[in-house]
Write an enzyme that holds these catalytic residues in place. Structure first.
Site, PDB file in Angstrom:
ATOM      1  N   ASN A 123       0.838  -1.190   0.000  1.00 31.28           N
ATOM      2  CA  ASN A 123       0.000   0.000   0.000  1.00 31.28           C
ATOM      3  C   ASN A 123       0.882   1.253   0.000  1.00 31.28           C
ATOM      4  O   ASN A 123       1.958   1.265   0.589  1.00 31.28           O
ATOM      5  CB  ASN A 123      -0.903  -0.030   1.243  1.00 31.28           C
ATOM      6  N   CYS A 156      -6.252  -2.508  -2.710  1.00 30.74           N
ATOM      7  CA  CYS A 156      -7.063  -1.978  -1.615  1.00 30.74           C
ATOM      8  C   CYS A 156      -7.980  -0.842  -2.066  1.00 30.74           C
ATOM      9  O   CYS A 156      -8.821  -0.378  -1.298  1.00 30.74           O
ATOM     10  CB  CYS A 156      -6.171  -1.493  -0.475  1.00 30.74           C
TER      11      CYS A 156
END
Length: 183
Positions: A123, A156
């Site tokens: 991320n 995500c």
């Protein structure tokens, strides 16, 4: 050609290791795959075994031959060691000299002068975190070459830097590194 040790860690990008192994073996490289337990949640060892035509190593304590220590032997026979994808956790463990799984133990056992690379995948917030950046700098200071992540829409749902580099870019970086070392 070269003996390449590919370490696959627990990122959603682990599925791209199949393409990476396939392309490297098509170039006649011998590919040995190491996987963290988390990586096996994203792609099966059998997939990478079939593509590499070699046993996939999952456990630091799995000693298949009594006359050698497996993680030491794997490190010695490797011409190039690459972690792709490299998670924030694995980057941290490598930067701090941990050796509690097959990936980190082989990395720590690499003889001086062995070529080492890593391709981060995580991320954006994890990637830009100062702790991760410090760990990346530590790896670079200790001879690891980084294949930079790209900006992309991440699994995500966030958009930003942290996606695994394109597989072809990783293969190209490996080819360049091997040419530098004349393997």
């Amino acid at each position: 050609m070269a003996n390449i040790t590919l370490a696959v860690t627990g990122s959603i990008a682990a599925y791209k290791a199949a393409d990476l192994v396939s392309l490297l073996t098509k170039q006649k490289h011998q590919v040995t795959v190491l996987m963290t337990r988390a990586a096996t949640q994203f792609i099966t060892p059998l997939t990478l075994q079939v593509l590499s035509k070699n046993k996939v190593h999952l456990d630091i304590m799995d000693e298949e031959r009594t006359e050698v220590v497996n993680h030491i032997e794997l490190a010695k026979k490797s011409d190039l060691f690459i972690v792709a994808p490299a998670t924030a956790d694995t980057i941290s463990r490598l930067a701090h000299g941990a050796a509690n799984d097959i990936v980190s133990a082989v990395a720590l056992a690499l003889p001086s002068g062995k070529k080492k690379m890593f391709a981060p995948a995580m991320n954006t917030n994890m990637y830009v975190n100062p702790l991760t950046q410090e760990n990346i700098q530590t790896l670079k200071k200790n001879g690891f070459e980084m294949i930079a992540p790209k900006q992309s829409l991440l699994a995500c749902g966030d958009f930003g830097e942290g996606a695994l580099a394109d597989v072809q870019d990783i293969v190209t970086a490996v080819q360049i590194k091997l040419k530098e070392t004349r393997i």
